[in-house]
Design a protein around this motif. Structure first.
Motif, short mmCIF file in Angstrom:
data_model
loop_
_atom_site.label_atom_id
_atom_site.label_comp_id
_atom_site.label_asym_id
_atom_site.label_seq_id
_atom_site.Cartn_x
_atom_site.Cartn_y
_atom_site.Cartn_z
N PRO A 1 26.88 46.96 -13.66
CA PRO A 1 25.81 47.97 -13.67
C PRO A 1 24.48 47.33 -14.05
O PRO A 1 24.46 46.25 -14.64
CB PRO A 1 26.27 48.98 -14.73
CG PRO A 1 27.28 48.27 -15.55
CD PRO A 1 27.89 47.20 -14.69
N PRO A 2 23.37 48.00 -13.73
CA PRO A 2 22.07 47.45 -14.12
C PRO A 2 21.99 47.28 -15.64
O PRO A 2 22.56 48.06 -16.39
CB PRO A 2 21.06 48.48 -13.62
CG PRO A 2 21.85 49.68 -13.25
CD PRO A 2 23.26 49.26 -13.01
N VAL A 3 21.33 46.24 -16.05
CA VAL A 3 21.24 45.92 -17.48
C VAL A 3 20.09 46.71 -18.10
O VAL A 3 18.97 46.64 -17.63
CB VAL A 3 21.03 44.40 -17.66
CG1 VAL A 3 20.80 44.05 -19.11
CG2 VAL A 3 22.20 43.63 -17.08
N PRO A 4 20.38 47.49 -19.16
CA PRO A 4 19.30 48.22 -19.82
C PRO A 4 18.32 47.23 -20.46
O PRO A 4 18.71 46.13 -20.85
CB PRO A 4 20.00 49.04 -20.89
CG PRO A 4 21.44 48.81 -20.75
CD PRO A 4 21.67 47.67 -19.82
N CYS A 5 17.07 47.63 -20.56
CA CYS A 5 16.12 46.67 -21.13
C CYS A 5 16.21 46.64 -22.64
O CYS A 5 15.82 45.68 -23.28
CB CYS A 5 14.71 46.96 -20.66
SG CYS A 5 14.17 48.64 -20.89
#
Ligand SMILES: [Zn+2]
Length: 300
Positions: free
Chosen positions: A252-256
């Motif tokens: 999944p996209p990596v949270p900032c």
């Protein structure tokens, strides 16, 4: 629908450069611990069928495809992100309206000239779509508008506009596709490089995928571009690492900022200030993130 526009101001000469910066979402609580990020890995873009009036034949479409292809090349090395070219569309709309269509359009006329002063669109910012005109700053070369959830930062729609309209002094950006020679100021033509479409589009696609401006002039995501510049055609390693770090293949996209994100959720539950709370689900209106590539003023 409640919306906010996030404007990134040009702050030159800070003397430091970071490899990349992700676009922070404005949350309902006023902090910015979420990043603007696509939740899907296959995103379709659609070009305005009208193209660019001043660019010969189909060259502008090829230049924009080439810009997306550069990003696809980066993706091949690290991510399963896919950029898909959709069918061209007539009279595209910017922002989240009837369709989330991720358009790329050349605004050939400034709204100052296209819109009667009495039109109500003057007060609600809807003239650009109503008249197909440019309603942003004169010094802005191109601009990306992303609409996203304030709850998650997930993007619904991202649209790219090129400013081909006349500025207040009558001058306008000439968008070109050839690679040399650079145009001389005041003698721009399609036979030299004025404002390169591929270079400009490559920068704007950086915003499209959730990257922000960085300081320094060597980055694809530098906030300005001078006449004749081609360098943003090439995605620099720092910008590529920002993309790869956000959209890792198979994950999944990596949270900032995962920790801050958690804190944000807890605050929201305690105070109930985020939009309406329906069955425990916080419903927030989409906000807009707007980032622009501006002209670098030459020394006089
Ligand atoms: Zn920009």
């Amino acid at each position: 629908m409640s919306r906010a526009v996030l404007l990134l101001l040009l702050v030159p000469g800070l003397g430091w450069a970071q490899p990349f910066l992700r676009t922070r979402a404005l949350s309902n609580t006023g902090d910015s611990n979420l990043c603007v990020t696509w939740g899907v890995r296959k995103v379709t873009y659609r070009m305005d069928a009208a193209g660019s009036a001043k660019t010969p034949v189909e060259a502008e479409f090829t230049a924009i495809d080439n810009a997306f292809a550069s990003w696809q090349n980066v993706a091949r090395g690290c991510s399963d992100f896919e950029f898909v070219r959709g069918a061209r569309i007539m009279n595209p709309k910017v922002g989240r309206g009837s369709a989330d269509d991720n358009v790329v359009t050349f605004r050939e006329e400034n709204c100052r000239e296209a819109v009667p002063l009495t039109d109500a669109c003057q007060s609600d910012g809807s003239c650009g779509n109503k008249y197909g005109c440019w309603e942003h700053g004169d010094a802005t070369i191109a601009l990306t508008t992303s609409t996203y959830s304030t709850r998650t930062g997930v993007v619904f729609d991202s649209d790219i506009e090129f400013n081909a309209g006349a500025s207040a002094d009558g001058a306008r950006f000439l968008f070109t596709t050839i690679s040399s020679p650079p145009c001389v100021e005041g003698m721009e033509s399609v036979f030299c490089t004025a404002y390169d479409i591929q270079s400009t589009a490559t920068h704007e696609i950086g915003h499209f995928v959730g990257l922000d401006h960085v300081n320094g002039t060597s980055s694809t995501m530098a906030p300005t571009a001078p006449l004749g510049e081609l360098q943003k055609r090439v995605i620099d390693p720092g910008t590529a690492s920002g993309f790869c770090g956000t959209y890792p293949r198979g994950k999944p996209p990596v949270p900032c900022d995962e920790l801050a994100q958690l804190k944000n959720k807890i605050t929201a539950r305690n105070t109930g200030t985020l939009g309406c709370s329906c069955d425990g689900v916080l419903v927030a209106a989409p906000w807009l993130a707007v980032f622009a590539l501006r002209r670098r003023r030459s020394a006089r």
